[in-house]
Design a protein around this motif. Sequence first.
Motif, PDB file in Angstrom:
ATOM      1  N   ALA A 112       0.832  -1.208   0.000  1.00 11.20           N
ATOM      2  CA  ALA A 112       0.000   0.000   0.000  1.00 11.20           C
ATOM      3  C   ALA A 112       0.863   1.252   0.000  1.00 11.20           C
ATOM      4  O   ALA A 112       0.569   2.231  -0.716  1.00 11.20           O
ATOM      5  N   GLN A 113       1.927   1.224   0.783  1.00 12.28           N
ATOM      6  CA  GLN A 113       2.840   2.366   0.832  1.00 12.28           C
ATOM      7  C   GLN A 113       3.458   2.631  -0.532  1.00 12.28           C
ATOM      8  O   GLN A 113       3.500   3.779  -1.010  1.00 12.28           O
ATOM      9  N   LEU A 114       3.916   1.578  -1.186  1.00 15.43           N
ATOM     10  CA  LEU A 114       4.530   1.735  -2.503  1.00 15.43           C
ATOM     11  C   LEU A 114       3.509   2.169  -3.551  1.00 15.43           C
ATOM     12  O   LEU A 114       3.825   2.980  -4.437  1.00 15.43           O
ATOM     13  N   ALA A 115       2.287   1.642  -3.454  1.00 17.89           N
ATOM     14  CA  ALA A 115       1.252   2.018  -4.417  1.00 17.89           C
ATOM     15  C   ALA A 115       0.916   3.497  -4.311  1.00 17.89           C
ATOM     16  O   ALA A 115       0.719   4.183  -5.328  1.00 17.89           O
ATOM     17  N   ARG A 116       0.846   4.016  -3.099  1.00 15.05           N
ATOM     18  CA  ARG A 116       0.564   5.446  -2.932  1.00 15.05           C
ATOM     19  C   ARG A 116       1.724   6.299  -3.436  1.00 15.05           C
ATOM     20  O   ARG A 116       1.525   7.360  -4.017  1.00 15.05           O
ATOM     21  N   ASP A 117       2.949   5.818  -3.200  1.00 17.76           N
ATOM     22  CA  ASP A 117       4.127   6.601  -3.609  1.00 17.76           C
ATOM     23  C   ASP A 117       4.326   6.608  -5.121  1.00 17.76           C
ATOM     24  O   ASP A 117       4.805   7.600  -5.682  1.00 17.76           O
ATOM     25  N   THR A 118       3.997   5.491  -5.781  1.00 16.04           N
ATOM     26  CA  THR A 118       4.314   5.353  -7.202  1.00 16.04           C
ATOM     27  C   THR A 118       3.114   5.460  -8.132  1.00 16.04           C
ATOM     28  O   THR A 118       3.296   5.654  -9.334  1.00 16.04           O
ATOM     29  N   GLN A 119       1.906   5.267  -7.579  1.00 15.48           N
ATOM     30  CA  GLN A 119       0.668   5.237  -8.379  1.00 15.48           C
ATOM     31  C   GLN A 119       0.660   4.091  -9.392  1.00 15.48           C
ATOM     32  O   GLN A 119      -0.043   4.149 -10.396  1.00 15.48           O
ATOM     33  N   VAL A 122      -1.737  -2.524  -8.889  1.00 14.89           N
ATOM     34  CA  VAL A 122      -1.369  -3.565  -7.928  1.00 14.89           C
ATOM     35  C   VAL A 122      -1.984  -4.908  -8.305  1.00 14.89           C
ATOM     36  O   VAL A 122      -3.166  -4.984  -8.657  1.00 14.89           O
ATOM     37  N   LEU A 123      -1.164  -5.947  -8.220  1.00 14.07           N
ATOM     38  CA  LEU A 123      -1.632  -7.330  -8.301  1.00 14.07           C
ATOM     39  C   LEU A 123      -1.381  -7.995  -6.959  1.00 14.07           C
ATOM     40  O   LEU A 123      -0.282  -7.875  -6.398  1.00 14.07           O
ATOM     41  N   VAL A 124      -2.392  -8.691  -6.427  1.00 15.61           N
ATOM     42  CA  VAL A 124      -2.212  -9.497  -5.221  1.00 15.61           C
ATOM     43  C   VAL A 124      -2.282 -10.957  -5.622  1.00 15.61           C
ATOM     44  O   VAL A 124      -3.090 -11.355  -6.463  1.00 15.61           O
ATOM     45  N   SER A 125      -1.431 -11.775  -5.014  1.00 15.60           N
ATOM     46  CA  SER A 125      -1.300 -13.167  -5.436  1.00 15.60           C
ATOM     47  C   SER A 125      -1.356 -14.100  -4.242  1.00 15.60           C
ATOM     48  O   SER A 125      -0.590 -13.960  -3.287  1.00 15.60           O
ATOM     49  N   GLY A 126      -2.292 -15.055  -4.302  1.00  9.12           N
ATOM     50  CA  GLY A 126      -2.388 -16.059  -3.253  1.00  9.12           C
ATOM     51  C   GLY A 126      -3.679 -16.839  -3.374  1.00  9.12           C
ATOM     52  O   GLY A 126      -4.761 -16.249  -3.430  1.00  9.12           O
ATOM     53  N   GLY A 127      -3.579 -18.157  -3.432  1.00  5.49           N
ATOM     54  CA  GLY A 127      -4.759 -19.004  -3.580  1.00  5.49           C
ATOM     55  C   GLY A 127      -5.448 -19.299  -2.266  1.00  5.49           C
ATOM     56  O   GLY A 127      -5.227 -18.619  -1.259  1.00  5.49           O
ATOM     57  N   ILE A 143      -8.510  -5.802   2.272  1.00  4.42           N
ATOM     58  CA  ILE A 143      -7.785  -4.928   3.201  1.00  4.42           C
ATOM     59  C   ILE A 143      -7.194  -3.721   2.473  1.00  4.42           C
ATOM     60  O   ILE A 143      -7.289  -2.583   2.944  1.00  4.42           O
ATOM     61  N   LEU A 144      -6.580  -3.975   1.325  1.00  5.02           N
ATOM     62  CA  LEU A 144      -5.988  -2.862   0.568  1.00  5.02           C
ATOM     63  C   LEU A 144      -7.040  -1.827   0.174  1.00  5.02           C
ATOM     64  O   LEU A 144      -6.819  -0.615   0.307  1.00  5.02           O
ATOM     65  N   GLU A 145      -8.182  -2.286  -0.275  1.00  5.60           N
ATOM     66  CA  GLU A 145      -9.205  -1.366  -0.771  1.00  5.60           C
ATOM     67  C   GLU A 145     -10.007  -0.723   0.358  1.00  5.60           C
ATOM     68  O   GLU A 145     -10.253   0.494   0.331  1.00  5.60           O
ATOM     69  N   ASN A 146     -10.367  -1.499   1.375  1.00  2.00           N
ATOM     70  CA  ASN A 146     -11.255  -0.984   2.416  1.00  2.00           C
ATOM     71  C   ASN A 146     -10.519  -0.272   3.550  1.00  2.00           C
ATOM     72  O   ASN A 146     -11.079   0.633   4.177  1.00  2.00           O
ATOM     73  N   GLU A 147      -9.284  -0.690   3.824  1.00  7.85           N
ATOM     74  CA  GLU A 147      -8.566  -0.118   4.958  1.00  7.85           C
ATOM     75  C   GLU A 147      -7.433   0.820   4.556  1.00  7.85           C
ATOM     76  O   GLU A 147      -7.084   1.723   5.304  1.00  7.85           O
ATOM     77  N   PHE A 148      -6.829   0.582   3.376  1.00 11.31           N
ATOM     78  CA  PHE A 148      -5.736   1.439   2.922  1.00 11.31           C
ATOM     79  C   PHE A 148      -6.136   2.350   1.772  1.00 11.31           C
ATOM     80  O   PHE A 148      -5.360   3.220   1.390  1.00 11.31           O
ATOM     81  N   GLY A 149      -7.303   2.128   1.211  1.00 12.60           N
ATOM     82  CA  GLY A 149      -7.755   2.971   0.106  1.00 12.60           C
ATOM     83  C   GLY A 149      -6.948   2.803  -1.158  1.00 12.60           C
ATOM     84  O   GLY A 149      -6.835   3.740  -1.956  1.00 12.60           O
ATOM     85  N   VAL A 150      -6.404   1.595  -1.371  1.00 16.59           N
ATOM     86  CA  VAL A 150      -5.580   1.310  -2.548  1.00 16.59           C
ATOM     87  C   VAL A 150      -6.338   0.334  -3.448  1.00 16.59           C
ATOM     88  O   VAL A 150      -6.717  -0.758  -3.018  1.00 16.59           O
ATOM     89  N   ALA A 151      -6.548   0.722  -4.688  1.00 14.77           N
ATOM     90  CA  ALA A 151      -7.260  -0.151  -5.626  1.00 14.77           C
ATOM     91  C   ALA A 151      -6.386  -1.328  -6.035  1.00 14.77           C
ATOM     92  O   ALA A 151      -5.171  -1.190  -6.195  1.00 14.77           O
ATOM     93  N   VAL A 152      -7.014  -2.479  -6.214  1.00 15.09           N
ATOM     94  CA  VAL A 152      -6.330  -3.679  -6.698  1.00 15.09           C
ATOM     95  C   VAL A 152      -6.834  -3.978  -8.105  1.00 15.09           C
ATOM     96  O   VAL A 152      -8.025  -4.192  -8.310  1.00 15.09           O
ATOM     97  N   ARG A 153      -5.924  -3.996  -9.088  1.00 16.75           N
ATOM     98  CA  ARG A 153      -6.335  -4.236 -10.467  1.00 16.75           C
ATOM     99  C   ARG A 153      -6.448  -5.726 -10.778  1.00 16.75           C
ATOM    100  O   ARG A 153      -7.342  -6.140 -11.509  1.00 16.75           O
TER     101      ARG A 153
END
Length: 252
Positions: A112-119, A122-127, A143-153
């Motif tokens: 989340a920190q890197l996504a905000r800094d770089t715009q 984001v891909l999240v990976s885990g089955g 968590i990224l979207e609801n708590e950190f406000g970072v969109a996941v593509r």
Amino acid sequence: MTLAGFLKMLLSSLLLPPGNGLALLGLAWLGRRRRWALALAVLGALLLLLQSLPPVGTALMGTLEDRAGAWSPETAGAQAIVVLGSGVIRPVAEFGGETASERTLVRIRRGAQLARDTQLPVLVSGGRPLPAESSEAAAMAAILENEFGVAVRWREEDSLDTAGNAALSARMLVPEGIKRIVLVTQAFHMPRARLLFEAQGFEVIPAPTHFVSKNGTGFEAGSLFPSASALHNSYYALHEWLGILWVRISGS
């Protein structure tokens, strides 16, 4: 579980702590009337003791973390951020069910920190680890979207290990022309994860987090005594070195 998966789990249990020391003690007990039994028992007990000492666990982690890359990566030219999962915990009533494990949450926070800094996208990976009802990626995205406000593509929800993370992430990103990624995972896990993602053709910018061996606390009296956390560190460090050896041998 497949036979190959069972054999892999059995072998890991015998080679990694505390199973390695316990296996030697078990063999010593089985051969207790033989001359070599006492030496084997002492070796098993000593192995368990050493792996449980904080300086040993920290040093083993350091052998990996020294190869992880800088905590502040140069992200110029990157096209996407890939955050790797590391388990879920269930059930957690206050969060309405399953949620990310502590290791996963550390990675999410860094992503989340890197996504905000770089715009960057984001891909999240885990089955879905058994017996969970949903995937690591689903918990991470929530968590990224609801708590950190970072969109996941992208959500890669089918992998069951790091090799799967790399292969299935490539199926999503490569067709979109994405080859240079910022990879987020724990520092001790980064060397093996980077090898596997590079094997899929990615140019990896490592963004390691949670450096266990570089906390700067120095020597403490408690370092002389065995601890569960030190055994935990020894386990994960040796697990990663076995994994790196397997990647070097098998290429996957």
